[in-house]
Enzyme design. Structure first.
Site, PDB file in Angstrom:
ATOM      1  N   CYS A 119       0.819  -1.208   0.000  1.00 17.72           N
ATOM      2  CA  CYS A 119       0.000   0.000   0.000  1.00 17.72           C
ATOM      3  C   CYS A 119       0.857   1.263   0.000  1.00 17.72           C
ATOM      4  N   CYS A 124      -1.639   1.846  -2.901  1.00 15.64           N
ATOM      5  CA  CYS A 124      -2.582   2.944  -2.646  1.00 15.64           C
ATOM      6  C   CYS A 124      -1.951   4.339  -2.653  1.00 15.64           C
ATOM      7  N   LYS A 127      -0.213   5.456  -5.991  1.00 21.22           N
ATOM      8  CA  LYS A 127      -1.295   5.446  -6.986  1.00 21.22           C
ATOM      9  C   LYS A 127      -2.210   6.657  -6.821  1.00 21.22           C
ATOM     10  N   TYR A 260      -8.740  -3.350 -11.296  1.00 23.39           N
ATOM     11  CA  TYR A 260      -8.322  -2.199 -10.481  1.00 23.39           C
ATOM     12  C   TYR A 260      -6.990  -1.595 -10.956  1.00 23.39           C
ATOM     13  N   GLU A 264      -6.679   1.870 -13.083  1.00 20.12           N
ATOM     14  CA  GLU A 264      -6.188   3.031 -12.329  1.00 20.12           C
ATOM     15  C   GLU A 264      -4.891   3.567 -12.934  1.00 20.12           C
ATOM     16  N   HIS A 516     -26.451  20.602   0.033  1.00 18.89           N
ATOM     17  CA  HIS A 516     -26.499  21.199  -1.295  1.00 18.89           C
ATOM     18  C   HIS A 516     -25.425  22.261  -1.445  1.00 18.89           C
ATOM     19  N   GLU A 521     -25.664  14.236  -2.508  1.00 18.37           N
ATOM     20  CA  GLU A 521     -27.078  14.474  -2.188  1.00 18.37           C
ATOM     21  C   GLU A 521     -28.009  13.729  -3.142  1.00 18.37           C
TER      22      GLU A 521
HETATM   23  P1  FAD Z   1       1.380  -6.184   1.989  1.00 14.39           P
HETATM   24  O1  FAD Z   1       1.027  -4.768   2.276  1.00 14.39           O
HETATM   25  O2  FAD Z   1       1.661  -6.524   0.583  1.00 14.39           O
HETATM   26  O3  FAD Z   1       2.645  -6.536   2.909  1.00 14.39           O
HETATM   27  C1  FAD Z   1       3.306  -7.766   2.837  1.00 14.39           C
HETATM   28  C2  FAD Z   1       4.757  -7.530   3.215  1.00 14.39           C
HETATM   29  O4  FAD Z   1       5.380  -8.775   3.541  1.00 14.39           O
HETATM   30  C3  FAD Z   1       5.557  -6.935   2.067  1.00 14.39           C
HETATM   31  O5  FAD Z   1       6.360  -5.883   2.525  1.00 14.39           O
HETATM   32  C4  FAD Z   1       6.420  -8.112   1.602  1.00 14.39           C
HETATM   33  O6  FAD Z   1       7.609  -7.688   0.993  1.00 14.39           O
HETATM   34  C5  FAD Z   1       6.650  -8.822   2.917  1.00 14.39           C
HETATM   35  N1  FAD Z   1       7.027 -10.232   2.793  1.00 14.39           N
HETATM   36  C6  FAD Z   1       6.545 -11.154   1.939  1.00 14.39           C
HETATM   37  N2  FAD Z   1       7.107 -12.352   2.176  1.00 14.39           N
HETATM   38  C7  FAD Z   1       7.957 -12.179   3.218  1.00 14.39           C
HETATM   39  C8  FAD Z   1       8.814 -13.061   3.950  1.00 14.39           C
HETATM   40  N3  FAD Z   1       8.862 -14.366   3.648  1.00 14.39           N
HETATM   41  N4  FAD Z   1       9.554 -12.551   4.947  1.00 14.39           N
HETATM   42  C9  FAD Z   1       9.498 -11.248   5.268  1.00 14.39           C
HETATM   43  N5  FAD Z   1       8.692 -10.381   4.626  1.00 14.39           N
HETATM   44  C10 FAD Z   1       7.922 -10.836   3.620  1.00 14.39           C
HETATM   45  N6  FAD Z   1      -5.954  -1.128  -1.340  1.00 14.39           N
HETATM   46  C11 FAD Z   1      -6.793  -0.155  -0.906  1.00 14.39           C
HETATM   47  O7  FAD Z   1      -7.448  -0.349   0.116  1.00 14.39           O
HETATM   48  N7  FAD Z   1      -6.897   1.039  -1.554  1.00 14.39           N
HETATM   49  C12 FAD Z   1      -6.192   1.318  -2.666  1.00 14.39           C
HETATM   50  O8  FAD Z   1      -6.318   2.407  -3.233  1.00 14.39           O
HETATM   51  C13 FAD Z   1      -5.290   0.327  -3.148  1.00 14.39           C
HETATM   52  N8  FAD Z   1      -4.545   0.575  -4.231  1.00 14.39           N
HETATM   53  C14 FAD Z   1      -3.667  -0.382  -4.666  1.00 14.39           C
HETATM   54  C15 FAD Z   1      -2.919  -0.102  -5.798  1.00 14.39           C
HETATM   55  C16 FAD Z   1      -2.043  -1.039  -6.293  1.00 14.39           C
HETATM   56  C17 FAD Z   1      -1.211  -0.722  -7.505  1.00 14.39           C
HETATM   57  C18 FAD Z   1      -1.913  -2.291  -5.630  1.00 14.39           C
HETATM   58  C19 FAD Z   1      -0.958  -3.316  -6.147  1.00 14.39           C
HETATM   59  C20 FAD Z   1      -2.656  -2.577  -4.499  1.00 14.39           C
HETATM   60  C21 FAD Z   1      -3.552  -1.621  -4.013  1.00 14.39           C
HETATM   61  N9  FAD Z   1      -4.341  -1.860  -2.888  1.00 14.39           N
HETATM   62  C22 FAD Z   1      -5.214  -0.904  -2.446  1.00 14.39           C
HETATM   63  C23 FAD Z   1      -4.281  -3.146  -2.163  1.00 14.39           C
HETATM   64  C24 FAD Z   1      -3.425  -3.017  -0.890  1.00 14.39           C
HETATM   65  O9  FAD Z   1      -2.156  -2.486  -1.212  1.00 14.39           O
HETATM   66  C25 FAD Z   1      -3.284  -4.383  -0.237  1.00 14.39           C
HETATM   67  O10 FAD Z   1      -4.586  -4.895  -0.013  1.00 14.39           O
HETATM   68  C26 FAD Z   1      -2.557  -4.334   1.100  1.00 14.39           C
HETATM   69  O11 FAD Z   1      -1.280  -3.777   0.965  1.00 14.39           O
HETATM   70  C27 FAD Z   1      -2.462  -5.750   1.682  1.00 14.39           C
HETATM   71  O12 FAD Z   1      -1.765  -5.746   2.892  1.00 14.39           O
HETATM   72  P2  FAD Z   1      -1.012  -7.057   3.409  1.00 14.39           P
HETATM   73  O13 FAD Z   1      -0.580  -6.734   4.800  1.00 14.39           O
HETATM   74  O14 FAD Z   1      -1.827  -8.246   3.176  1.00 14.39           O
HETATM   75  O15 FAD Z   1       0.260  -7.202   2.468  1.00 14.39           O
HETATM   76  P1  NDP Z   2      -7.315  -8.667 -10.522  1.00 14.76           P
HETATM   77  O1  NDP Z   2      -7.039 -10.060 -10.173  1.00 14.76           O
HETATM   78  O2  NDP Z   2      -8.444  -7.961  -9.879  1.00 14.76           O
HETATM   79  O3  NDP Z   2      -7.524  -8.550 -12.117  1.00 14.76           O
HETATM   80  C1  NDP Z   2      -6.674  -9.123 -13.047  1.00 14.76           C
HETATM   81  C2  NDP Z   2      -6.961  -8.549 -14.431  1.00 14.76           C
HETATM   82  O4  NDP Z   2      -6.010  -9.067 -15.364  1.00 14.76           O
HETATM   83  C3  NDP Z   2      -8.325  -8.946 -14.974  1.00 14.76           C
HETATM   84  O5  NDP Z   2      -8.833  -7.904 -15.753  1.00 14.76           O
HETATM   85  C4  NDP Z   2      -7.996 -10.179 -15.842  1.00 14.76           C
HETATM   86  O6  NDP Z   2      -8.899 -10.366 -16.896  1.00 14.76           O
HETATM   87  C5  NDP Z   2      -6.664  -9.753 -16.410  1.00 14.76           C
HETATM   88  N1  NDP Z   2      -5.830 -10.890 -16.822  1.00 14.76           N
HETATM   89  C6  NDP Z   2      -5.472 -11.947 -16.075  1.00 14.76           C
HETATM   90  N2  NDP Z   2      -4.655 -12.762 -16.767  1.00 14.76           N
HETATM   91  C7  NDP Z   2      -4.499 -12.207 -17.988  1.00 14.76           C
HETATM   92  C8  NDP Z   2      -3.770 -12.575 -19.151  1.00 14.76           C
HETATM   93  N3  NDP Z   2      -3.048 -13.681 -19.168  1.00 14.76           N
HETATM   94  N4  NDP Z   2      -3.825 -11.763 -20.225  1.00 14.76           N
HETATM   95  C9  NDP Z   2      -4.557 -10.639 -20.192  1.00 14.76           C
HETATM   96  N5  NDP Z   2      -5.278 -10.231 -19.126  1.00 14.76           N
HETATM   97  C10 NDP Z   2      -5.244 -11.008 -18.034  1.00 14.76           C
HETATM   98  O7  NDP Z   2      -5.952  -7.927 -10.256  1.00 14.76           O
HETATM   99  P2  NDP Z   2      -5.434  -6.471  -9.928  1.00 14.76           P
HETATM  100  O8  NDP Z   2      -3.984  -6.644  -9.962  1.00 14.76           O
HETATM  101  O9  NDP Z   2      -6.021  -5.420 -10.796  1.00 14.76           O
HETATM  102  O10 NDP Z   2      -5.905  -6.192  -8.451  1.00 14.76           O
HETATM  103  C11 NDP Z   2      -5.530  -7.028  -7.370  1.00 14.76           C
HETATM  104  C12 NDP Z   2      -6.238  -6.595  -6.126  1.00 14.76           C
HETATM  105  O11 NDP Z   2      -5.605  -5.433  -5.572  1.00 14.76           O
HETATM  106  C13 NDP Z   2      -7.681  -6.174  -6.331  1.00 14.76           C
HETATM  107  O12 NDP Z   2      -8.550  -7.273  -6.208  1.00 14.76           O
HETATM  108  C14 NDP Z   2      -7.908  -5.143  -5.266  1.00 14.76           C
HETATM  109  O13 NDP Z   2      -8.489  -5.731  -4.122  1.00 14.76           O
HETATM  110  C15 NDP Z   2      -6.533  -4.624  -4.932  1.00 14.76           C
HETATM  111  N6  NDP Z   2      -6.463  -3.235  -5.414  1.00 14.76           N
HETATM  112  C16 NDP Z   2      -7.271  -2.292  -4.852  1.00 14.76           C
HETATM  113  C17 NDP Z   2      -7.297  -1.015  -5.348  1.00 14.76           C
HETATM  114  C18 NDP Z   2      -8.218  -0.013  -4.745  1.00 14.76           C
HETATM  115  O14 NDP Z   2      -8.738  -0.230  -3.670  1.00 14.76           O
HETATM  116  N7  NDP Z   2      -8.467   1.117  -5.398  1.00 14.76           N
HETATM  117  C19 NDP Z   2      -6.446  -0.615  -6.453  1.00 14.76           C
HETATM  118  C20 NDP Z   2      -5.610  -1.685  -6.971  1.00 14.76           C
HETATM  119  C21 NDP Z   2      -5.641  -2.946  -6.447  1.00 14.76           C
HETATM  120  P3  NDP Z   2     -10.169 -11.365 -16.816  1.00 14.76           P
HETATM  121  O15 NDP Z   2     -11.286 -10.562 -16.233  1.00 14.76           O
HETATM  122  O16 NDP Z   2     -10.378 -11.753 -18.224  1.00 14.76           O
HETATM  123  O17 NDP Z   2      -9.777 -12.523 -15.936  1.00 14.76           O
END
Ligand code: FAD
Ligand code: NDP
Length: 541
Positions: A119, A124, A127, A260, A264, A516, A521
């Site tokens: 995140c 997050c 992004k 997502y 985004e 408003h 609203e």
């Molecule tokens: P993480 O935050 O991924 O933390 C896991 C940590 O464990 C990492 O630092 C990793 O390196 C470490 N780790 C892994 N394996 C090991 C190991 N064996 N030993 C030591 N350390 C290890 N969520 C939202 O709510 N709002 C958003 O706007 C949003 N935007 C997102 C945008 C993007 C591009 C992405 C990819 C995700 C987004 N998410 C968003 C999702 C959000 O980031 C995740 O849901 C959240 O970070 C999950 O938290 P976590 O604690 O499960 O794992």
């Molecule tokens: P998702 O698993 O939600 O989506 C994967 C996307 O990739 C789908 O559109 C899928 O298509 C497509 N895809 C998968 N395999 C292929 C392939 N081989 N070739 C082409 N397209 C493919 O993954 P995200 O990484 O977008 O998000 C992961 C999670 O992270 C989300 O579920 C969300 O919870 C979290 N997140 C939250 C955000 C927020 O809160 N604003 C922002 C970003 C992430 P198809 O539908 O055809 O399977």
């Protein structure tokens, strides 16, 4: 073997457990007795059951004074992201001896980052800041209509944005380290894997190995971007893990994926003025209300994003072949994320994993198949992959484990927002799912297009914003689905998410006085039902 001998003392019972150690439980003598037939009474059975469970969980050893001797820590948390940090800090605040390990395996491009997980570093936070950069670009266009005069030549500097965003992230990384230290959580920057059910090996970046034991473990290792598995993907493509700290502006970009992350990232890159194409395999935003997803996609097209539908890449080289034309561009893969569970020795600990997707099944207390090992956040099977969900689960888990609390994380009606150029917020069921569960005849859907006041003078996005609520006719028209496409969707959806937790009905929404002039609203004055086919365009406020 675990054996219990017992003897009755006055108003006490003593259990002699394994190792010949004596545990004295304060209980009335009547709780340990046999019936005339020699059956153990309920009180004893319960005590016996509790004792066995306590032994299994490692709590008995602690009561017997073995805990501190037997294990280095009360709790070891693997993963210092959203969930892991929340859980470890809460457990330490409750007086427990806690270690958290966090280690970032570099991407194939060599990108790495600091403490805090996805995140903060590659999710997050960067992004949303880059989305904000794009919104400011649109706001500048609007500003001219409101009388602001500035040079026609407005350009965006990627390096300036990247540096500013990454400096802010650096301050957050530092803040997390300080708060772990302040809360007496032992933070170790090393990769953790189980070698025994109560023991892990931690390997730091210099390859030094250390071993630690704990009574309990929480797995919070999160996910990492999936690659396509086609020639050239790791060599030529980047993922969201690289994008936010990319040292150069990506320029013309092909985004592969349509959920997502893809929408985004594609959205904000286009908002910076880049030529962006999103390659869609099937549909936009699988799992979301498709009417809303397509409207969000249409708005993206209006804002300059191109879509290439029903295509998948098969090979990536220095140039990409699109419709038989070689195009030089940056390819951003956003096709989902894989749970980081494959290389953490779960087989050594006996934790069951879903072999198909690497996700960990847990019960409603986030307990894995091994009683003293818990899991939270993105690695959970069938749960939301969102930061606030991971944080809530981590905090509540620590309180249940160490403060006798019973509150569990509620995974129902979780509000979420997709930060596409026109943001989409939702809570509860998508229309398709609601129809599947309740049947079309039992639903009333209210909807409306709207035109935010801010957009009127700017003269853009007329009747593109859209609001929809799905109500259950069998339950007093309770709102079971909330959908909003418009500005500030996160802010709007958060409030209605709280209302839905309280079980808000259509009547209660109607009796709520609006603020408003706002976008939110609209939900207090929705009259047109979808089934009526009535006109939903808005001409003014
Ligand atoms: P993480 O935050 O991924 O933390 C896991 C940590 O464990 C990492 O630092 C990793 O390196 C470490 N780790 C892994 N394996 C090991 C190991 N064996 N030993 C030591 N350390 C290890 N969520 C939202 O709510 N709002 C958003 O706007 C949003 N935007 C997102 C945008 C993007 C591009 C992405 C990819 C995700 C987004 N998410 C968003 C999702 C959000 O980031 C995740 O849901 C959240 O970070 C999950 O938290 P976590 O604690 O499960 O794992
Ligand atoms: P998702 O698993 O939600 O989506 C994967 C996307 O990739 C789908 O559109 C899928 O298509 C497509 N895809 C998968 N395999 C292929 C392939 N081989 N070739 C082409 N397209 C493919 O993954 P995200 O990484 O977008 O998000 C992961 C999670 O992270 C989300 O579920 C969300 O919870 C979290 N997140 C939250 C955000 C927020 O809160 N604003 C922002 C970003 C992430 P198809 O539908 O055809 O399977």
């Amino acid at each position: 073997m675990f054996t219990i001998k017992y003897q009755i003392l006055t108003h006490m019972m003593t259990f002699t457990s394994i190792n010949g150690m004596i545990l004295v439980c304060h209980a009335s003598s009547s709780s340990v007795c046999r019936s005339a037939e020699g059956q153990l009474c309920a009180g004893y059975k319960t005590a016996f059951g509790n004792t066995l469970k306590a032994h299994k969980d490692g709590d008995l050893q602690k009561l017997l004074g073995e805990g501190s001797k037997a294990y280095d820590y009360d709790l070891i948390v693997i993963g210092g992201g959203s969930g892991g940090l929340a859980c470890s800090k809460e457990a330490a605040a409750l007086g427990k001896k806690v270690m958290v390990l966090d280690y970032v395996v570099p991407t194939p491009k060599g990108t790495t980052w600091g403490l805090g997980g996805t995140c903060v570093n590659v999710g997050c936070i960067p992004k949303k800041l880059m989305h904000q950069t794009a919104l400011l670009g649109t706001a500048m266009e609007d500003a001219r209509k409101f009388g602001w005069e500035f040079s026609d030549q407005v350009t965006h500097n990627w390096e300036t944005m990247r540096t500013a965003v990454n400096n802010y992230i650096g301050s957050l990384n530092w803040g997390y380290r300080v708060s772990l230290r302040d809360k007496n959580v032992n933070y170790v920057n090393a990769y953790a894997e189980f070698v025994e059910p109560h023991k892990i090996k931690a390997t730091n970046k210099r390859g030094k190995e250390m071993f630690y034991t704990a009574a309990k473990f929480v797995l919070a290792t999160g996910e990492r971007p999936r690659y396509l598995g086609i020639p050239g993907d790791k060599e030529y493509c980047i993922t969201s893990d690289d994008l936010f700290s990319l040292p150069y502006c990506p320029g013309k970009t092909l985004v592969v994926g349509a959920s997502y992350v893809a929408l985004e990232c594609g959205g904000f890159l286009a908002g910076l003025g880049l030529d962006v194409t999103v390659m869609v395999r099937s549909i936009l935003l699988r799992g979301f209300d498709q009417d809303m997803a397509n409207r969000a996609g249409d708005c993206m097209e209006t804002h300059g994003v191109k879509f290439l539908r029903k295509f998948v890449p098969t090979k990536v080289g220095a140039c990409v072949l699109i419709s038989n034309a070689a195009v030089s561009l940056q390819v951003l893969i956003a096709v989902g994320r894989d749970a980081c569970t494959g290389k953490i020795g779960l087989d050594k600990a006996g934790v069951k994993v879903n072999a198909k997707n690497g996700k960990i099944p847990v019960n409603d207390e986030e307990q894995t198949s091994v009683p003293h090992i818990y899991a939270i956040g993105d690695i959970l099977e069938g749960k939301w992959e969102l930061t606030p969900v991971a944080i809530q689960a981590g905090k509540l888990l620590a309180r249940r484990l160490f403060a006798g609390a019973s509150l569990k994380c509620d995974y129902v009606n979780v509000p979420t927002t997709v930060f596409t150029p026109m943001e989409y917020g939702s809570c509860g069921y998508p229309e398709e799912k609601a129809v599947e569960i309740y049947g079309q005849q039992n639903l009333e859907i209210y909807h409306s297009l709207f035109w935010p006041l801010e957009f009127t003078v700017a003269g853009r996005d007329n009747n593109r914003c859209y609001a929809k609520i799905i109500c259950n006719k069998l339950d007093n028209e309770r709102v079971i689905g909330f959908h909003y496409l418009g500005p500030n969707a996160g802010e709007v959806t958060q409030g209605f998410g709280a209302a839905m937790k309280c079980g808000i009905t259509k009547d209660q929404l109607d009796n709520t006085i609006g603020i408003h002039p706002t976008c939110a609203e609209i939900f207090t004055a929705m009259e047109v039902t979808k089934s009526s086919g009535g006109d939903i365009t808005q001409s003014g406020c």
